[in-house]
Design a protein around this motif. Sequence first.
Motif, PDB file in Angstrom:
ATOM      1  N   ASP A  42       0.795  -1.230   0.000  1.00 27.38           N
ATOM      2  CA  ASP A  42       0.000   0.000   0.000  1.00 27.38           C
ATOM      3  C   ASP A  42       0.831   1.287   0.000  1.00 27.38           C
ATOM      4  OD1 ASP A  42       1.019   0.000   2.570  1.00 27.38           O
ATOM      5  OD2 ASP A  42      -0.929  -0.131   3.574  1.00 27.38           O
ATOM      6  N   LYS A  43       2.160   1.170  -0.122  1.00 29.37           N
ATOM      7  CA  LYS A  43       3.062   2.326  -0.158  1.00 29.37           C
ATOM      8  C   LYS A  43       3.077   3.129   1.138  1.00 29.37           C
ATOM      9  CE  LYS A  43       2.724   3.176  -5.138  1.00 29.37           C
ATOM     10  NZ  LYS A  43       2.513   4.223  -6.150  1.00 29.37           N
ATOM     11  N   GLN A  44       2.625   2.543   2.252  1.00 31.07           N
ATOM     12  CA  GLN A  44       2.595   3.250   3.530  1.00 31.07           C
ATOM     13  C   GLN A  44       3.311   2.412   4.580  1.00 31.07           C
ATOM     14  OE1 GLN A  44      -1.443   4.226   4.464  1.00 31.07           O
ATOM     15  NE2 GLN A  44      -1.700   5.462   2.632  1.00 31.07           N
ATOM     16  N   ALA A  45       4.292   3.003   5.239  1.00 34.01           N
ATOM     17  CA  ALA A  45       5.050   2.305   6.272  1.00 34.01           C
ATOM     18  C   ALA A  45       4.327   2.434   7.606  1.00 34.01           C
ATOM     19  CB  ALA A  45       6.470   2.841   6.366  1.00 34.01           C
ATOM     20  N   GLY A  46       3.338   1.570   7.776  1.00 33.91           N
ATOM     21  CA  GLY A  46       2.594   1.531   9.031  1.00 33.91           C
ATOM     22  C   GLY A  46       3.195   0.499   9.973  1.00 33.91           C
ATOM     23  N   PRO A  47       2.484   0.179  11.047  1.00 33.78           N
ATOM     24  CA  PRO A  47       2.995  -0.754  12.048  1.00 33.78           C
ATOM     25  C   PRO A  47       3.347  -2.136  11.486  1.00 33.78           C
ATOM     26  CG  PRO A  47       1.102   0.422  12.918  1.00 33.78           C
ATOM     27  CD  PRO A  47       1.210   0.777  11.458  1.00 33.78           C
ATOM     28  N   ASN A  48       2.574  -2.643  10.541  1.00 29.37           N
ATOM     29  CA  ASN A  48       2.876  -3.959   9.990  1.00 29.37           C
ATOM     30  C   ASN A  48       4.145  -3.951   9.143  1.00 29.37           C
ATOM     31  OD1 ASN A  48       0.817  -5.575  11.113  1.00 29.37           O
ATOM     32  ND2 ASN A  48      -0.645  -4.702   9.673  1.00 29.37           N
ATOM     33  N   THR A  49       4.320  -2.923   8.346  1.00 22.79           N
ATOM     34  CA  THR A  49       5.544  -2.808   7.543  1.00 22.79           C
ATOM     35  C   THR A  49       6.757  -2.650   8.458  1.00 22.79           C
ATOM     36  OG1 THR A  49       4.374  -1.860   5.651  1.00 22.79           O
ATOM     37  CG2 THR A  49       6.748  -1.435   5.782  1.00 22.79           C
ATOM     38  N   MET A  50       6.637  -1.832   9.489  1.00 21.66           N
ATOM     39  CA  MET A  50       7.754  -1.634  10.398  1.00 21.66           C
ATOM     40  C   MET A  50       8.088  -2.905  11.171  1.00 21.66           C
ATOM     41  SD  MET A  50       8.601   1.270   9.428  1.00 21.66           S
ATOM     42  CE  MET A  50      10.051   1.314  10.453  1.00 21.66           C
ATOM     43  N   PHE A  51       7.090  -3.682  11.531  1.00 23.78           N
ATOM     44  CA  PHE A  51       7.333  -4.961  12.205  1.00 23.78           C
ATOM     45  C   PHE A  51       8.117  -5.892  11.286  1.00 23.78           C
ATOM     46  CE2 PHE A  51       6.250  -9.325  13.241  1.00 23.78           C
ATOM     47  CZ  PHE A  51       6.424  -9.364  14.615  1.00 23.78           C
ATOM     48  N   ALA A  52       7.734  -5.926  10.008  1.00 17.05           N
ATOM     49  CA  ALA A  52       8.433  -6.779   9.044  1.00 17.05           C
ATOM     50  C   ALA A  52       9.868  -6.297   8.834  1.00 17.05           C
ATOM     51  CB  ALA A  52       7.670  -6.818   7.719  1.00 17.05           C
ATOM     52  N   ILE A  53      10.075  -4.986   8.794  1.00 14.38           N
ATOM     53  CA  ILE A  53      11.430  -4.430   8.669  1.00 14.38           C
ATOM     54  C   ILE A  53      12.279  -4.857   9.866  1.00 14.38           C
ATOM     55  CG2 ILE A  53      12.768  -2.283   8.802  1.00 14.38           C
ATOM     56  CD1 ILE A  53      10.601  -1.012   6.974  1.00 14.38           C
ATOM     57  N   LYS A  54      11.735  -4.712  11.079  1.00 10.35           N
ATOM     58  CA  LYS A  54      12.472  -5.127  12.277  1.00 10.35           C
ATOM     59  C   LYS A  54      12.810  -6.607  12.208  1.00 10.35           C
ATOM     60  CE  LYS A  54      11.476  -2.234  16.130  1.00 10.35           C
ATOM     61  NZ  LYS A  54      10.916  -2.155  17.448  1.00 10.35           N
ATOM     62  N   SER A  55      11.849  -7.410  11.790  1.00 14.02           N
ATOM     63  CA  SER A  55      12.077  -8.855  11.685  1.00 14.02           C
ATOM     64  C   SER A  55      13.187  -9.159  10.699  1.00 14.02           C
ATOM     65  CB  SER A  55      10.791  -9.571  11.261  1.00 14.02           C
ATOM     66  OG  SER A  55       9.794  -9.402  12.230  1.00 14.02           O
ATOM     67  N   TYR A  56      13.196  -8.450   9.560  1.00 13.90           N
ATOM     68  CA  TYR A  56      14.236  -8.645   8.557  1.00 13.90           C
ATOM     69  C   TYR A  56      15.608  -8.282   9.119  1.00 13.90           C
ATOM     70  CZ  TYR A  56      17.152  -7.954   4.474  1.00 13.90           C
ATOM     71  OH  TYR A  56      18.195  -8.017   3.578  1.00 13.90           O
ATOM     72  N   ILE A  57      15.703  -7.117   9.759  1.00 10.57           N
ATOM     73  CA  ILE A  57      16.983  -6.657  10.294  1.00 10.57           C
ATOM     74  C   ILE A  57      17.480  -7.616  11.380  1.00 10.57           C
ATOM     75  CG2 ILE A  57      18.100  -4.816  11.614  1.00 10.57           C
ATOM     76  CD1 ILE A  57      16.333  -2.827  10.015  1.00 10.57           C
ATOM     77  N   GLU A  58      16.590  -8.059  12.257  1.00  6.16           N
ATOM     78  CA  GLU A  58      16.979  -8.994  13.309  1.00  6.16           C
ATOM     79  C   GLU A  58      17.426 -10.335  12.722  1.00  6.16           C
ATOM     80  OE1 GLU A  58      13.585  -8.915  15.909  1.00  6.16           O
ATOM     81  OE2 GLU A  58      14.093  -6.910  16.636  1.00  6.16           O
ATOM     82  N   ASP A  59      16.738 -10.797  11.680  1.00  2.00           N
ATOM     83  CA  ASP A  59      17.121 -12.045  11.013  1.00  2.00           C
ATOM     84  C   ASP A  59      18.510 -11.924  10.391  1.00  2.00           C
ATOM     85  OD1 ASP A  59      16.404 -14.746   9.797  1.00  2.00           O
ATOM     86  OD2 ASP A  59      16.818 -13.558   7.997  1.00  2.00           O
ATOM     87  N   ARG A  60      18.758 -10.819   9.714  1.00  8.95           N
ATOM     88  CA  ARG A  60      20.064 -10.619   9.076  1.00  8.95           C
ATOM     89  C   ARG A  60      21.158 -10.444  10.124  1.00  8.95           C
ATOM     90  NH1 ARG A  60      21.575 -12.486   5.589  1.00  8.95           N
ATOM     91  NH2 ARG A  60      22.816 -10.858   4.657  1.00  8.95           N
ATOM     92  N   ALA A  61      20.848  -9.778  11.245  1.00  4.49           N
ATOM     93  CA  ALA A  61      21.830  -9.619  12.317  1.00  4.49           C
ATOM     94  C   ALA A  61      22.220 -10.975  12.890  1.00  4.49           C
ATOM     95  CB  ALA A  61      21.278  -8.716  13.417  1.00  4.49           C
ATOM     96  N   ALA A  62      21.259 -11.888  12.970  1.00  6.34           N
ATOM     97  CA  ALA A  62      21.536 -13.236  13.471  1.00  6.34           C
ATOM     98  C   ALA A  62      22.509 -13.975  12.553  1.00  6.34           C
ATOM     99  CB  ALA A  62      20.246 -14.021  13.626  1.00  6.34           C
ATOM    100  N   HIS A  63      22.600 -13.529  11.306  1.00  6.84           N
ATOM    101  CA  HIS A  63      23.515 -14.130  10.331  1.00  6.84           C
ATOM    102  C   HIS A  63      24.780 -13.286  10.143  1.00  6.84           C
ATOM    103  CE1 HIS A  63      19.753 -16.232   9.364  1.00  6.84           C
ATOM    104  NE2 HIS A  63      20.569 -17.236   9.102  1.00  6.84           N
ATOM    105  N   GLY A  64      24.995 -12.311  11.045  1.00  6.52           N
ATOM    106  CA  GLY A  64      26.227 -11.539  11.026  1.00  6.52           C
ATOM    107  C   GLY A  64      26.197 -10.228  10.268  1.00  6.52           C
ATOM    108  N   ALA A  65      25.060  -9.844   9.684  1.00  3.94           N
ATOM    109  CA  ALA A  65      24.987  -8.582   8.942  1.00  3.94           C
ATOM    110  C   ALA A  65      24.780  -7.414   9.900  1.00  3.94           C
ATOM    111  CB  ALA A  65      23.834  -8.618   7.937  1.00  3.94           C
ATOM    112  N   ASP A  66      25.389  -6.279   9.594  1.00  2.29           N
ATOM    113  CA  ASP A  66      25.184  -5.057  10.365  1.00  2.29           C
ATOM    114  C   ASP A  66      24.379  -4.101   9.501  1.00  2.29           C
ATOM    115  OD1 ASP A  66      25.229  -2.761  11.875  1.00  2.29           O
ATOM    116  OD2 ASP A  66      27.350  -2.348  11.551  1.00  2.29           O
ATOM    117  N   LEU A  67      23.076  -4.029   9.744  1.00  4.44           N
ATOM    118  CA  LEU A  67      22.205  -3.184   8.939  1.00  4.44           C
ATOM    119  C   LEU A  67      21.775  -1.925   9.680  1.00  4.44           C
ATOM    120  CD1 LEU A  67      19.979  -5.940   7.317  1.00  4.44           C
ATOM    121  CD2 LEU A  67      22.137  -5.002   6.515  1.00  4.44           C
ATOM    122  N   GLY A  68      22.424  -1.640  10.784  1.00  2.00           N
ATOM    123  CA  GLY A  68      22.059  -0.457  11.559  1.00  2.00           C
ATOM    124  C   GLY A  68      20.977  -0.795  12.571  1.00  2.00           C
ATOM    125  N   GLY A  69      20.283   0.235  13.036  1.00  2.49           N
ATOM    126  CA  GLY A  69      19.232   0.052  14.033  1.00  2.49           C
ATOM    127  C   GLY A  69      18.025  -0.668  13.466  1.00  2.49           C
TER     128      GLY A  69
END
Length: 86
Positions: A42-69
Amino acid sequence: MADTYKGGTIRLGSEGTDVLLVQTILKGRGFKGADGKPLELDKQAGPNTMFAIKSYIEDRAAHGADLGGTDAWGPKCWADQGLPKA
């Protein structure tokens, strides 16, 4: 000379094509919103999109990536996608 696509930083409340692209990437990789449902494109970064972003960043961090906050999808996240050159 081609450059790697660098989308903008996406935070809660962001709107537009960059948000749509991130939603498409995350949905395609199986990341879901806080409601447990696939993301709406829907082109809008609401709570669901932000939750998915956090999940992605946390998943990548678990694999050693540094994607920032975990509160935004920023340049490091775009670089991690290996997006094709323009």
